[in-house]
Design a protein around this motif. Sequence first.
Motif, PDB file in Angstrom:
ATOM      1  N   TYR A   1      -3.936 -10.195  -4.764  1.00 16.41           N
ATOM      2  CA  TYR A   1      -4.026 -11.205  -3.711  1.00 16.41           C
ATOM      3  C   TYR A   1      -3.592 -12.579  -4.219  1.00 16.41           C
ATOM      4  O   TYR A   1      -3.123 -13.404  -3.438  1.00 16.41           O
ATOM      5  CB  TYR A   1      -5.455 -11.259  -3.158  1.00 16.41           C
ATOM      6  CG  TYR A   1      -5.669 -10.308  -2.003  1.00 16.41           C
ATOM      7  CD1 TYR A   1      -5.921  -8.961  -2.241  1.00 16.41           C
ATOM      8  CD2 TYR A   1      -5.587 -10.736  -0.689  1.00 16.41           C
ATOM      9  CE1 TYR A   1      -6.098  -8.076  -1.196  1.00 16.41           C
ATOM     10  CE2 TYR A   1      -5.765  -9.855   0.371  1.00 16.41           C
ATOM     11  CZ  TYR A   1      -6.021  -8.535   0.112  1.00 16.41           C
ATOM     12  OH  TYR A   1      -6.191  -7.652   1.160  1.00 16.41           O
TER      13      TYR A   1
ATOM     14  N   LEU B   1      -5.370  -0.822   0.365  1.00 17.21           N
ATOM     15  CA  LEU B   1      -5.240  -1.592   1.609  1.00 17.21           C
ATOM     16  C   LEU B   1      -4.535  -2.923   1.349  1.00 17.21           C
ATOM     17  O   LEU B   1      -3.720  -3.380   2.144  1.00 17.21           O
ATOM     18  CB  LEU B   1      -6.625  -1.847   2.197  1.00 17.21           C
ATOM     19  CG  LEU B   1      -7.300  -0.634   2.857  1.00 17.21           C
ATOM     20  CD1 LEU B   1      -8.785  -0.896   3.053  1.00 17.21           C
ATOM     21  CD2 LEU B   1      -6.637  -0.322   4.194  1.00 17.21           C
ATOM     22  N   GLY B   2      -4.854  -3.547   0.217  1.00 20.54           N
ATOM     23  CA  GLY B   2      -4.246  -4.834  -0.106  1.00 20.54           C
ATOM     24  C   GLY B   2      -2.748  -4.733  -0.330  1.00 20.54           C
ATOM     25  O   GLY B   2      -2.022  -5.704  -0.137  1.00 20.54           O
ATOM     26  N   ARG B   3      -2.275  -3.579  -0.736  1.00 21.34           N
ATOM     27  CA  ARG B   3      -0.848  -3.400  -0.996  1.00 21.34           C
ATOM     28  C   ARG B   3      -0.071  -3.038   0.263  1.00 21.34           C
ATOM     29  O   ARG B   3       1.156  -2.979   0.236  1.00 21.34           O
ATOM     30  CB  ARG B   3      -0.653  -2.313  -2.054  1.00 21.34           C
ATOM     31  CG  ARG B   3      -1.039  -2.781  -3.447  1.00 21.34           C
ATOM     32  CD  ARG B   3      -1.038  -1.669  -4.437  1.00 21.34           C
ATOM     33  NE  ARG B   3      -1.304  -2.156  -5.787  1.00 21.34           N
ATOM     34  CZ  ARG B   3      -1.740  -1.407  -6.780  1.00 21.34           C
ATOM     35  NH1 ARG B   3      -1.970  -0.118  -6.576  1.00 21.34           N
ATOM     36  NH2 ARG B   3      -1.962  -1.922  -7.974  1.00 21.34           N
ATOM     37  N   GLY B   4      -0.786  -2.746   1.341  1.00 18.28           N
ATOM     38  CA  GLY B   4      -0.109  -2.380   2.578  1.00 18.28           C
ATOM     39  C   GLY B   4       0.452  -3.591   3.300  1.00 18.28           C
ATOM     40  O   GLY B   4       0.134  -4.743   2.979  1.00 18.28           O
TER      41      GLY B   4
ATOM     42  N   ARG C   1      -4.781   4.026   7.335  1.00 15.96           N
ATOM     43  CA  ARG C   1      -5.455   2.739   7.113  1.00 15.96           C
ATOM     44  C   ARG C   1      -6.920   2.831   7.518  1.00 15.96           C
ATOM     45  O   ARG C   1      -7.808   2.311   6.815  1.00 15.96           O
ATOM     46  CB  ARG C   1      -4.725   1.651   7.906  1.00 15.96           C
ATOM     47  CG  ARG C   1      -5.218   0.249   7.642  1.00 15.96           C
ATOM     48  CD  ARG C   1      -4.332  -0.788   8.328  1.00 15.96           C
ATOM     49  NE  ARG C   1      -4.764  -2.126   7.996  1.00 15.96           N
ATOM     50  CZ  ARG C   1      -5.749  -2.769   8.610  1.00 15.96           C
ATOM     51  NH1 ARG C   1      -6.389  -2.173   9.592  1.00 15.96           N
ATOM     52  NH2 ARG C   1      -6.086  -3.993   8.246  1.00 15.96           N
TER      53      ARG C   1
ATOM     54  N   ASP D   1       1.654   4.093   5.310  1.00 18.96           N
ATOM     55  CA  ASP D   1       1.205   2.881   5.981  1.00 18.96           C
ATOM     56  C   ASP D   1       1.092   3.117   7.482  1.00 18.96           C
ATOM     57  O   ASP D   1       1.712   2.438   8.296  1.00 18.96           O
ATOM     58  CB  ASP D   1       2.175   1.739   5.671  1.00 18.96           C
ATOM     59  CG  ASP D   1       1.544   0.380   5.956  1.00 18.96           C
ATOM     60  OD1 ASP D   1       0.304   0.325   6.057  1.00 18.96           O
ATOM     61  OD2 ASP D   1       2.294  -0.599   6.088  1.00 18.96           O
TER      62      ASP D   1
ATOM     63  N   ARG E   1      -2.435  -5.826   5.485  1.00 20.46           N
ATOM     64  CA  ARG E   1      -3.615  -5.882   4.628  1.00 20.46           C
ATOM     65  C   ARG E   1      -4.732  -6.697   5.275  1.00 20.46           C
ATOM     66  O   ARG E   1      -4.468  -7.704   5.964  1.00 20.46           O
ATOM     67  CB  ARG E   1      -3.258  -6.473   3.271  1.00 20.46           C
ATOM     68  CG  ARG E   1      -2.782  -7.895   3.340  1.00 20.46           C
ATOM     69  CD  ARG E   1      -2.632  -8.489   1.947  1.00 20.46           C
ATOM     70  NE  ARG E   1      -2.182  -9.857   2.047  1.00 20.46           N
ATOM     71  CZ  ARG E   1      -0.916 -10.219   2.068  1.00 20.46           C
ATOM     72  NH1 ARG E   1       0.012  -9.304   1.981  1.00 20.46           N
ATOM     73  NH2 ARG E   1      -0.580 -11.486   2.171  1.00 20.46           N
TER      74      ARG E   1
END
Length: 344
Positions: A183, A149-152, A127, A122, A155
Amino acid sequence: MLRLIWDLSLLLAGAALAVMSLLVLLRALSTRRRDRLLAARRRLAPLLLATADPPREGIEGMADSVVTQLTLDLIQLVRGAERIQFIGKAAELGVPDRLRRQLRSFSRRRRMIAVQGLALFDDDLSREALLDTLGDRDDEIRLAAALALGRGDNRPGLDELVARLGLRDHRSSLLTVTLFRHYANEAPDEVQALVLDTDLPLSVRLAAIEAQAVSGDYRLVPAIVELGLRAPDDSEELPRYLHALGRIGHPAARDAVLAGLASNSMPARVAAAGAAGRIALLESADQLAGLLDAPEWWVRFRSAEALLQLGDTGIVRLREAAASGGELAREAAAAMLAERGLAP
């Protein structure tokens, strides 16, 4: 003529021998390479596990791919502080840099591995690399990058991802639903905004509805009910609205479910019967009993199943149908009662 056949046979035999020799050679090379990689992994694993710091000695000459893959494998195996420690070791060994370079590979498989590996780091560079990958030529890799990216922790907004993935112009896929489900748990308001965005393709909005239904968030029920009531009777989306309402299981879906049971569409009636059972909608008992005589087996089965889910009210309807209903209704009701050990 016989000479020609003889020469042709010799030619074919020679060709077969050459192909077999080539296959044996390739197999030997493959086995040797695999053994070398396994030996390298056996040497590297103790070095990585021995101390909190990355190994400085013993990894010289070791293939980057071995160091990268083994480090990623170990990160997947541990949790908590140990996982953070391994991620730090991997960063110091240059694993993220290699993965970022790997994103430029022609191999789809190598790019996918790189995306999944970078999801563990991360940091800003990783990213940025994942954001760039949203423009990859492969749909699945773009969606995998979006999921990473959504799990970072930092996000991007779901609306931004939808725009960069080009979902406003294309159909959704299974990975889209996976992304939306993530999400729906972390940022349900952003998924709701997609459902209500009439500029989006229907497939994307349905994927968002499905994700919202799986999360069990019932705030969208009024909107889905309205969509279900407005949907054409023979449309593709009507059964999916009803299925989503059944999955959420909120009584506010009553109007759409009762309308779905009266639909001329077989998939819509099947979905509505399933929803009526899951919601335990007692007002649907008469309609469900009437559908026991439907010509389609799936409608009869789901209706009988839903009546059982209504409890005593539904069981009474089933016993009445088994005793005095039409031929199809008698068979459906008797089979369901017998299956559940409720036959008189």
